[in-house]
Design a protein around this motif. Structure first.
Motif, PDB file in Angstrom:
ATOM      1  N   LYS A 409       0.852  -1.178   0.000  1.00 49.56           N
ATOM      2  CA  LYS A 409       0.000   0.000   0.000  1.00 49.56           C
ATOM      3  C   LYS A 409       0.893   1.234   0.000  1.00 49.56           C
ATOM      4  CE  LYS A 409      -3.798  -2.151   2.612  1.00 49.56           C
ATOM      5  NZ  LYS A 409      -4.702  -2.014   3.785  1.00 49.56           N
ATOM      6  N   GLN A 410       0.507   2.226  -0.727  1.00 51.74           N
ATOM      7  CA  GLN A 410       1.325   3.432  -0.862  1.00 51.74           C
ATOM      8  C   GLN A 410       1.320   4.246   0.428  1.00 51.74           C
ATOM      9  OE1 GLN A 410       3.133   4.201  -3.636  1.00 51.74           O
ATOM     10  NE2 GLN A 410       4.012   5.930  -2.529  1.00 51.74           N
ATOM     11  N   SER A 411       2.497   4.645   0.878  1.00 55.65           N
ATOM     12  CA  SER A 411       2.578   5.567   2.018  1.00 55.65           C
ATOM     13  C   SER A 411       2.074   6.940   1.593  1.00 55.65           C
ATOM     14  CB  SER A 411       4.020   5.689   2.500  1.00 55.65           C
ATOM     15  OG  SER A 411       4.141   6.684   3.494  1.00 55.65           O
ATOM     16  N   VAL A 412       1.328   7.592   2.482  1.00 55.98           N
ATOM     17  CA  VAL A 412       0.783   8.919   2.157  1.00 55.98           C
ATOM     18  C   VAL A 412       1.295   9.997   3.107  1.00 55.98           C
ATOM     19  CG1 VAL A 412      -1.310   7.917   1.172  1.00 55.98           C
ATOM     20  CG2 VAL A 412      -1.284   8.550   3.597  1.00 55.98           C
ATOM     21  N   THR A 413       2.258   9.651   3.961  1.00 48.77           N
ATOM     22  CA  THR A 413       2.657  10.602   4.995  1.00 48.77           C
ATOM     23  C   THR A 413       3.507  11.767   4.493  1.00 48.77           C
ATOM     24  OG1 THR A 413       4.492   9.112   5.552  1.00 48.77           O
ATOM     25  CG2 THR A 413       2.487   8.968   6.893  1.00 48.77           C
ATOM     26  N   LYS A 414       4.011  11.683   3.254  1.00 47.22           N
ATOM     27  CA  LYS A 414       4.771  12.821   2.735  1.00 47.22           C
ATOM     28  C   LYS A 414       3.929  14.082   2.675  1.00 47.22           C
ATOM     29  CE  LYS A 414       8.312  10.521  -0.062  1.00 47.22           C
ATOM     30  NZ  LYS A 414       8.849  10.335  -1.433  1.00 47.22           N
ATOM     31  N   THR A 415       2.642  13.938   2.454  1.00 47.90           N
ATOM     32  CA  THR A 415       1.761  15.106   2.337  1.00 47.90           C
ATOM     33  C   THR A 415       0.657  15.086   3.385  1.00 47.90           C
ATOM     34  OG1 THR A 415       0.432  13.931   0.687  1.00 47.90           O
ATOM     35  CG2 THR A 415       2.182  15.378  -0.133  1.00 47.90           C
ATOM     36  N   LEU A 416       0.839  14.300   4.446  1.00 42.87           N
ATOM     37  CA  LEU A 416      -0.196  14.191   5.476  1.00 42.87           C
ATOM     38  C   LEU A 416      -0.037  15.299   6.509  1.00 42.87           C
ATOM     39  CD1 LEU A 416      -2.539  12.526   6.707  1.00 42.87           C
ATOM     40  CD2 LEU A 416      -0.788  11.296   8.026  1.00 42.87           C
ATOM     41  N   PRO A 417      -1.005  16.212   6.617  1.00 42.67           N
ATOM     42  CA  PRO A 417      -0.900  17.266   7.623  1.00 42.67           C
ATOM     43  C   PRO A 417      -1.069  16.698   9.026  1.00 42.67           C
ATOM     44  CG  PRO A 417      -3.023  17.376   6.515  1.00 42.67           C
ATOM     45  CD  PRO A 417      -2.223  16.342   5.793  1.00 42.67           C
ATOM     46  N   ILE A 418      -0.293  17.220   9.948  1.00 36.29           N
ATOM     47  CA  ILE A 418      -0.326  16.778  11.339  1.00 36.29           C
ATOM     48  C   ILE A 418      -1.385  17.573  12.093  1.00 36.29           C
ATOM     49  CG2 ILE A 418       1.052  16.501  13.434  1.00 36.29           C
ATOM     50  CD1 ILE A 418       1.893  14.765  11.001  1.00 36.29           C
ATOM     51  N   HIS A 419      -2.038  16.915  13.057  1.00 36.58           N
ATOM     52  CA  HIS A 419      -3.069  17.564  13.860  1.00 36.58           C
ATOM     53  C   HIS A 419      -2.587  18.931  14.372  1.00 36.58           C
ATOM     54  CE1 HIS A 419      -6.534  17.629  16.694  1.00 36.58           C
ATOM     55  NE2 HIS A 419      -5.705  18.406  17.368  1.00 36.58           N
ATOM     56  N   GLY A 420      -3.438  19.928  14.229  1.00 38.34           N
ATOM     57  CA  GLY A 420      -3.091  21.287  14.631  1.00 38.34           C
ATOM     58  C   GLY A 420      -2.558  22.128  13.483  1.00 38.34           C
ATOM     59  N   TYR A 421      -2.448  21.519  12.303  1.00 37.01           N
ATOM     60  CA  TYR A 421      -1.906  22.213  11.127  1.00 37.01           C
ATOM     61  C   TYR A 421      -2.474  23.627  11.001  1.00 37.01           C
ATOM     62  CZ  TYR A 421      -0.873  23.174   6.189  1.00 37.01           C
ATOM     63  OH  TYR A 421      -0.436  23.728   5.005  1.00 37.01           O
ATOM     64  N   ALA A 422      -1.587  24.594  10.936  1.00 37.92           N
ATOM     65  CA  ALA A 422      -1.980  25.994  10.740  1.00 37.92           C
ATOM     66  C   ALA A 422      -0.770  26.747  10.216  1.00 37.92           C
ATOM     67  CB  ALA A 422      -2.474  26.615  12.048  1.00 37.92           C
ATOM     68  N   THR A 423      -1.005  27.658   9.317  1.00 36.57           N
ATOM     69  CA  THR A 423       0.078  28.459   8.745  1.00 36.57           C
ATOM     70  C   THR A 423       0.026  29.883   9.298  1.00 36.57           C
ATOM     71  OG1 THR A 423      -1.310  29.029   6.845  1.00 36.57           O
ATOM     72  CG2 THR A 423       0.119  27.099   6.628  1.00 36.57           C
ATOM     73  N   GLY A 424       1.059  30.645   8.978  1.00 34.97           N
ATOM     74  CA  GLY A 424       1.097  32.045   9.404  1.00 34.97           C
ATOM     75  C   GLY A 424       1.199  32.212  10.900  1.00 34.97           C
ATOM     76  N   MET A 425       1.974  31.346  11.562  1.00 33.92           N
ATOM     77  CA  MET A 425       2.055  31.376  13.017  1.00 33.92           C
ATOM     78  C   MET A 425       2.753  32.636  13.531  1.00 33.92           C
ATOM     79  SD  MET A 425       0.473  28.652  13.535  1.00 33.92           S
ATOM     80  CE  MET A 425       0.557  28.809  15.313  1.00 33.92           C
ATOM     81  N   ASN A 426       2.237  33.150  14.634  1.00 34.44           N
ATOM     82  CA  ASN A 426       2.908  34.211  15.375  1.00 34.44           C
ATOM     83  C   ASN A 426       3.758  33.527  16.434  1.00 34.44           C
ATOM     84  OD1 ASN A 426       3.770  36.337  16.934  1.00 34.44           O
ATOM     85  ND2 ASN A 426       1.729  36.906  17.681  1.00 34.44           N
ATOM     86  N   TRP A 427       5.063  33.433  16.186  1.00 32.20           N
ATOM     87  CA  TRP A 427       5.925  32.654  17.071  1.00 32.20           C
ATOM     88  C   TRP A 427       6.110  33.306  18.431  1.00 32.20           C
ATOM     89  CZ3 TRP A 427       6.271  27.995  15.284  1.00 32.20           C
ATOM     90  CH2 TRP A 427       6.229  27.774  13.907  1.00 32.20           C
ATOM     91  N   ASP A 428       5.648  34.543  18.589  1.00 33.99           N
ATOM     92  CA  ASP A 428       5.711  35.198  19.898  1.00 33.99           C
ATOM     93  C   ASP A 428       4.474  34.905  20.737  1.00 33.99           C
ATOM     94  OD1 ASP A 428       8.188  36.414  19.406  1.00 33.99           O
ATOM     95  OD2 ASP A 428       7.240  38.070  18.331  1.00 33.99           O
ATOM     96  N   ASP A 429       3.462  34.293  20.137  1.00 36.69           N
ATOM     97  CA  ASP A 429       2.249  33.919  20.865  1.00 36.69           C
ATOM     98  C   ASP A 429       2.553  32.702  21.741  1.00 36.69           C
ATOM     99  OD1 ASP A 429      -0.192  33.029  21.780  1.00 36.69           O
ATOM    100  OD2 ASP A 429      -1.202  33.147  19.837  1.00 36.69           O
ATOM    101  N   PRO A 430       2.368  32.794  23.050  1.00 38.32           N
ATOM    102  CA  PRO A 430       2.681  31.650  23.926  1.00 38.32           C
ATOM    103  C   PRO A 430       1.884  30.388  23.601  1.00 38.32           C
ATOM    104  CG  PRO A 430       2.415  33.655  25.214  1.00 38.32           C
ATOM    105  CD  PRO A 430       1.950  33.980  23.825  1.00 38.32           C
TER     106      PRO A 430
END
Length: 533
Positions: A409-430
């Motif tokens: 069976k083909q692995s699909v994890t190369k493009t599998l988003p991880i739980h919590g996936y979000a872009t544009g993070m504010n790295w100063d946000d605790p």
């Protein structure tokens, strides 16, 4: 290159908590396709890859997820600059690719971090500039940024507390930074979303064999004492530094397969290095490199590479390792850190596959992974590192399919988003490391509760969230891995232990004795993260 993954749609927890769901699945499943022993980076990578392919997967962890090695890293997702010096271009290439994939699949946990190597020698300037250009070339399209030689003035601007005498300039390069334990928890959540199950505090006590073949495991719930007999078509030993224990369950005469190396880090206040760039000290007395890395508004300084004879869940830093880190950092910083400045010290163990000649020093042993298949068809994976966890999982499931004659069976994890996936993070946000979950968590913080620690920015709602959404079972789970309080400030985390225990007891229906036991156990643990005078 594959397309960018689609975001994960996150939801609140179901009525039944995830651990209870998994316990119920033990009775409802006659046979699993794959049982994974070990809830660190390697085991989680294998379990998720298998579940994403559609296999019935169960992961069992004797303590908490990422309890040991997988929560004690330098917090870097890196291609491995120093592996170039060893000539291991293949590992650098593999790690660089996996670093790029992890940046895409978990952008809420992985950030692009600039590193600066200060240069005090002309020939070092040439060597590191050329070496890091090669590093960029190997990374290819997944490079996080171009390496450049910078002037003395630019070096001082980016490393304001670096010693100036003899400084010629520097080299700036890019690598990844992440939160290891938070990635582990998000991988557990993703595993459930893909139909797999994981149970913490479930210790494997033996292997089930039929006609010399491994056909499952026996396990004990460390919370209730209940025993389980679990049939499986394939069993994976992904227990890291404890791999030999499982191998000897299979064959008491099995030769030792791993050697164990300890890596220690100290945590300091950010005033010692007030910069958004990390400092890399390229040459140390033990022939390694030393990092001074900004993380969660503190500094992580490390690491060491000390061979140890025995593995443990909570290794303790040696005085020589602590002194080495403080002295080495102090030789480069204008303000030398003292023991009294250390907020926390933590140690992790590296499971290294014993090389064929058995003669190399641990720092020279390859960090590549190795898959072993015993005569009984027990699958064991050794070595590796967090950066390559996904590739390790893919390789292992491919090997199982081949060895057991399963339809691939083909692995699909190369493009599998991880739980919590979000872009544009504010790295100063605790709350950045919660990713997409941060919205719901922030709402809970606004609705009720108070700060448990304003110093570390930890709220009562985070404790409740850890219990209800992230399978936290103990005070240590919350303060060490769901939040990173223990690693960031051991004294402050000790102060927080009682309010955290009381809040957990309320939501887990535990009694006053449980609270007292939790506070005592955690306080004893936290004492080993503090330096004695």
């Amino acid at each position: 290159m594959e397309d960018k993954p689609m975001p994960v749609t996150t939801t609140m927890s179901e009525t039944v908590e995830k651990r209870a769901q998994a316990i119920a699945a033990l009775s409802n499943t006659t046979e699993w396709d794959i049982v994974v022993i070990g809830g660190g980076a390697t085991g989680l990578g294998a379990a998720l890859d298998a579940a994403a392919r559609g296999y019935r997967v169960l992961l069992l962890e004797q303590a908490d997820f990422a309890k040991s090695t997988s929560s004690k890293s330098t917090k870097l997702v890196h291609g491995g600059v120093r592996y170039l010096a060893q000539g291991n271009v293949g590992l650098v290439r593999e790690a660089s690719i996996e670093r790029g994939l992890l940046c895409r699949n978990a952008p809420h946990l992985v950030k692009n971090l600039g590193f600066v190597i200060p240069l005090y020698d002309f020939w070092d300037s040439i060597k590191y500039t050329i070496g890091l250009k090669l590093y960029d070339w190997i990374s290819g399209r997944l490079s996080l940024g171009r390496s450049v030689h910078i002037s003395r003035e630019e070096t001082l601007e980016q490393l304001p507390n670096i010693k100036t005498e003899g400084l010629l300039g520097g080299v700036r390069y890019h690598d990844g930074q992440f939160d290891d334990a938070r990635l582990a928890i998000n991988l557990v959540q993703t595993l459930f979303e893909k139909g797999g199950f994981a149970i913490n505090y479930m210790k494997v006590t033996g292997l089930i064999k039929e006609a010399t073949r491994v056909q499952g495991v026996t396990a004990r719930d460390e919370e209730t004492g209940m025993h389980y007999s679990l049939k499986a078509k394939a069993v994976i030993n992904a227990t890291g530094v404890f791999a030999d224990d499982i191998l000897q369950m299979d064959d008491p005469t099995a030769a030792k397969s791993i050697c164990v190396s300890q890596g220690v880090h100290v945590v300091l206040d950010k005033t010692f290095h007030p910069s958004t760039s990390a400092l890399m000290i390229p040459e140390t007395a033990d022939g390694r490199v030393l990092f001074v890395v900004p993380w969660h508004n503190k500094l992580i300084v490390g690491t060491t590479d000390t061979p140890v004879d025995a593995a443990s869940l909570e290794p303790v830093a040696l005085e020589a390792e602590i002194g080495f880190i403080l002295d080495t950092a102090g030789s480069y910083l204008t303000r030398k850190p003292a023991r009294a400045d250390v907020l926390s010290v933590f140690a992790g163990l590296r499971p290294l596959a014993i090389p064929a000649n058995g003669a190399q020093k641990t720092k020279e042993i390859s960090r590549s992974h190795k898959i072993m298949v015993s005569a009984s068809k027990l699958f064991t994976i050794l070595g590796g590192k967090w950066t390559t966890y996904r590739r390790m999982g893919e390789d292992l499931i491919n090997r199982i399919e081949k060895e057991l004659g399963w339809m691939p069976k083909q692995s699909v994890t190369k493009t599998l988003p991880i739980h919590g996936y979000a872009t544009g993070m504010n790295w100063d946000d605790p709350l950045y490391f919660y990713g997409a979950d941060a919205v719901a968590l922030q709402q809970k913080m606004n609705d009720a509760g108070k700060w448990i620690s304003e110093k570390l920015h930890i709220h009562e709602a985070q404790v409740v969230w850890a219990v209800q959404e992230e399978m936290a079972r103990t005070v240590e789970d919350v303060l060490s891995r769901r939040t990173r309080a223990l690693l960031l400030d051991a004294a402050e985390s000790t102060r927080m232990a009682r309010p955290v225990a009381e809040l957990m007891a309320k939501h887990m229906q535990k009694d006053a004795q449980w609270v007292e036991d939790q506070v005592a156990t955690f306080s004893q643990l936290a004492a080993s993260y503090k330096l004695r005078d």
